[in-house]
Design a protein around this motif. Structure first.
Motif, PDB file in Angstrom:
ATOM      1  N   MET A  21      -7.664  -3.283  -5.812  1.00  0.00           N
ATOM      2  CA  MET A  21      -7.672  -2.717  -4.482  1.00  0.00           C
ATOM      3  C   MET A  21      -9.119  -2.593  -4.008  1.00  0.00           C
ATOM      4  SD  MET A  21      -4.425  -1.718  -3.611  1.00  0.00           S
ATOM      5  CE  MET A  21      -4.509  -0.301  -2.573  1.00  0.00           C
ATOM      6  N   HIS A  22      -9.274  -2.727  -2.730  1.00  0.00           N
ATOM      7  CA  HIS A  22     -10.588  -2.538  -2.126  1.00  0.00           C
ATOM      8  C   HIS A  22     -10.902  -1.044  -2.126  1.00  0.00           C
ATOM      9  CE1 HIS A  22     -13.671  -2.402   1.008  1.00  0.00           C
ATOM     10  NE2 HIS A  22     -13.927  -3.641   0.648  1.00  0.00           N
ATOM     11  N   GLU A  23     -12.169  -0.708  -2.294  1.00  0.00           N
ATOM     12  CA  GLU A  23     -12.535   0.707  -2.384  1.00  0.00           C
ATOM     13  C   GLU A  23     -12.237   1.487  -1.103  1.00  0.00           C
ATOM     14  OE1 GLU A  23     -16.707   1.029  -3.217  1.00  0.00           O
ATOM     15  OE2 GLU A  23     -17.259  -0.238  -1.534  1.00  0.00           O
ATOM     16  N   ASP A  24     -12.151   0.828   0.027  1.00  0.00           N
ATOM     17  CA  ASP A  24     -11.874   1.495   1.297  1.00  0.00           C
ATOM     18  C   ASP A  24     -10.402   1.397   1.714  1.00  0.00           C
ATOM     19  OD1 ASP A  24     -14.565   2.129   1.510  1.00  0.00           O
ATOM     20  OD2 ASP A  24     -15.022   0.313   2.650  1.00  0.00           O
ATOM     21  N   TYR A  25      -9.517   1.169   0.760  1.00  0.00           N
ATOM     22  CA  TYR A  25      -8.101   0.985   1.094  1.00  0.00           C
ATOM     23  C   TYR A  25      -7.527   2.179   1.847  1.00  0.00           C
ATOM     24  CZ  TYR A  25      -6.429   4.179  -2.504  1.00  0.00           C
ATOM     25  OH  TYR A  25      -6.170   5.295  -3.236  1.00  0.00           O
ATOM     26  N   GLU A  26      -8.036   3.364   1.580  1.00  0.00           N
ATOM     27  CA  GLU A  26      -7.507   4.563   2.235  1.00  0.00           C
ATOM     28  C   GLU A  26      -7.691   4.517   3.745  1.00  0.00           C
ATOM     29  OE1 GLU A  26      -9.324   7.854   0.227  1.00  0.00           O
ATOM     30  OE2 GLU A  26      -7.940   7.727  -1.455  1.00  0.00           O
ATOM     31  N   ASP A  27      -8.675   3.744   4.220  1.00  0.00           N
ATOM     32  CA  ASP A  27      -8.887   3.605   5.665  1.00  0.00           C
ATOM     33  C   ASP A  27      -7.754   2.830   6.321  1.00  0.00           C
ATOM     34  OD1 ASP A  27     -11.311   4.889   5.277  1.00  0.00           O
ATOM     35  OD2 ASP A  27     -12.492   3.034   5.309  1.00  0.00           O
ATOM     36  N   ARG A  28      -6.979   2.097   5.528  1.00  0.00           N
ATOM     37  CA  ARG A  28      -5.927   1.226   6.064  1.00  0.00           C
ATOM     38  C   ARG A  28      -4.524   1.651   5.650  1.00  0.00           C
ATOM     39  NH1 ARG A  28     -10.279  -1.596   4.608  1.00  0.00           N
ATOM     40  NH2 ARG A  28      -9.513  -1.969   2.520  1.00  0.00           N
ATOM     41  N   VAL A  29      -4.364   2.812   5.017  1.00  0.00           N
ATOM     42  CA  VAL A  29      -3.028   3.248   4.606  1.00  0.00           C
ATOM     43  C   VAL A  29      -2.177   3.582   5.816  1.00  0.00           C
ATOM     44  CG1 VAL A  29      -3.753   4.110   2.341  1.00  0.00           C
ATOM     45  CG2 VAL A  29      -3.658   5.672   4.304  1.00  0.00           C
ATOM     46  N   ILE A  30      -0.873   3.532   5.606  1.00  0.00           N
ATOM     47  CA  ILE A  30       0.095   3.842   6.648  1.00  0.00           C
ATOM     48  C   ILE A  30       0.854   5.085   6.218  1.00  0.00           C
ATOM     49  CG2 ILE A  30       2.131   2.991   7.876  1.00  0.00           C
ATOM     50  CD1 ILE A  30       1.024   0.132   7.012  1.00  0.00           C
ATOM     51  N   ARG A  31       0.847   6.074   7.078  1.00  0.00           N
ATOM     52  CA  ARG A  31       1.559   7.314   6.769  1.00  0.00           C
ATOM     53  C   ARG A  31       3.042   7.109   7.038  1.00  0.00           C
ATOM     54  NH1 ARG A  31       0.075  13.294   9.083  1.00  0.00           N
ATOM     55  NH2 ARG A  31       1.506  14.416   7.714  1.00  0.00           N
ATOM     56  N   LEU A  32       3.865   7.354   6.032  1.00  0.00           N
ATOM     57  CA  LEU A  32       5.307   7.144   6.154  1.00  0.00           C
ATOM     58  C   LEU A  32       6.051   8.373   6.631  1.00  0.00           C
ATOM     59  CD1 LEU A  32       6.192   5.021   3.001  1.00  0.00           C
ATOM     60  CD2 LEU A  32       5.795   4.258   5.338  1.00  0.00           C
ATOM     61  N   VAL A  33       5.593   9.536   6.247  1.00  0.00           N
ATOM     62  CA  VAL A  33       6.308  10.754   6.575  1.00  0.00           C
ATOM     63  C   VAL A  33       5.361  11.674   7.333  1.00  0.00           C
ATOM     64  CG1 VAL A  33       7.525  12.760   5.624  1.00  0.00           C
ATOM     65  CG2 VAL A  33       7.729  10.542   4.511  1.00  0.00           C
ATOM     66  N   ALA A  34       5.720  11.992   8.575  1.00  0.00           N
ATOM     67  CA  ALA A  34       4.879  12.875   9.379  1.00  0.00           C
ATOM     68  C   ALA A  34       5.053  14.327   8.949  1.00  0.00           C
ATOM     69  CB  ALA A  34       5.209  12.719  10.854  1.00  0.00           C
ATOM     70  N   GLY A  35       6.230  14.662   8.532  1.00  0.00           N
ATOM     71  CA  GLY A  35       6.505  16.019   8.080  1.00  0.00           C
ATOM     72  C   GLY A  35       7.452  15.993   6.905  1.00  0.00           C
ATOM     73  N   SER A  36       7.430  17.020   6.119  1.00  0.00           N
ATOM     74  CA  SER A  36       8.293  17.072   4.951  1.00  0.00           C
ATOM     75  C   SER A  36       8.736  18.513   4.746  1.00  0.00           C
ATOM     76  CB  SER A  36       7.540  16.567   3.723  1.00  0.00           C
ATOM     77  OG  SER A  36       8.287  16.776   2.552  1.00  0.00           O
ATOM     78  N   SER A  37       9.920  18.659   4.190  1.00  0.00           N
ATOM     79  CA  SER A  37      10.388  20.002   3.868  1.00  0.00           C
ATOM     80  C   SER A  37       9.700  20.541   2.622  1.00  0.00           C
ATOM     81  CB  SER A  37      11.908  20.006   3.689  1.00  0.00           C
ATOM     82  OG  SER A  37      12.266  19.159   2.612  1.00  0.00           O
ATOM     83  N   VAL A  38       9.022  19.661   1.902  1.00  0.00           N
ATOM     84  CA  VAL A  38       8.272  20.067   0.718  1.00  0.00           C
ATOM     85  C   VAL A  38       6.826  20.313   1.150  1.00  0.00           C
ATOM     86  CG1 VAL A  38       7.544  19.416  -1.600  1.00  0.00           C
ATOM     87  CG2 VAL A  38       9.757  18.647  -0.744  1.00  0.00           C
ATOM     88  N   PRO A  39       6.325  21.513   0.944  1.00  0.00           N
ATOM     89  CA  PRO A  39       4.958  21.804   1.379  1.00  0.00           C
ATOM     90  C   PRO A  39       3.928  20.929   0.650  1.00  0.00           C
ATOM     91  CG  PRO A  39       5.966  23.740   0.342  1.00  0.00           C
ATOM     92  CD  PRO A  39       6.961  22.630   0.297  1.00  0.00           C
TER      93      PRO A  39
END
Length: 97
Positions: free
Chosen positions: A1-19
């Motif tokens: 993985m490229h070291e900057d992969y976090e800049d390109r992640v996709i958030r799947l869940v905007a909210g969760s019942s689990v804190p």
């Protein structure tokens, strides 16, 4: 993985019942980069499919893959060869020289 992969992640869940739980998936370019190491037949097919996605730029993929390979642990030569095969196949299939 490229070291900057976090800049390109996709958030799947905007909210969760689990804190304090958030789910992210790696971006298409980073998934393709991760497949260069194993490089089985399925991995090669997956990489080509990912490179055809409208949001994926093949030149950016190649640049980021080369950067990731710079800090790859182990023998870099096979992975560089895999990248060369991917880019050659991509250009051949897309009609580029």
């Amino acid at each position: 993985m490229h070291e900057d992969y976090e800049d390109r992640v996709i958030r799947l869940v905007a909210g969760s019942s689990v804190p304090n739980v958030e789910v992210y998936v790696a971006g298409a370019i980073d998934v393709a980069i991760s497949k260069l190491g194993r490089f089985g037949e399925r991995d090669q097919e997956d990489i080509q499919a990912l490179l055809r996605l409208p949001q994926v730029d093949a030149e950016e993929f190649e640049r980021l893959a080369n950067e990731a390979i710079d800090y790859y642990v182990g023998n870099r030569r096979p992975v560089l060869g895999n990248l060369k095969v991917v880019m050659s196949d991509y250009h051949r299939k897309s009609g580029e020289s």
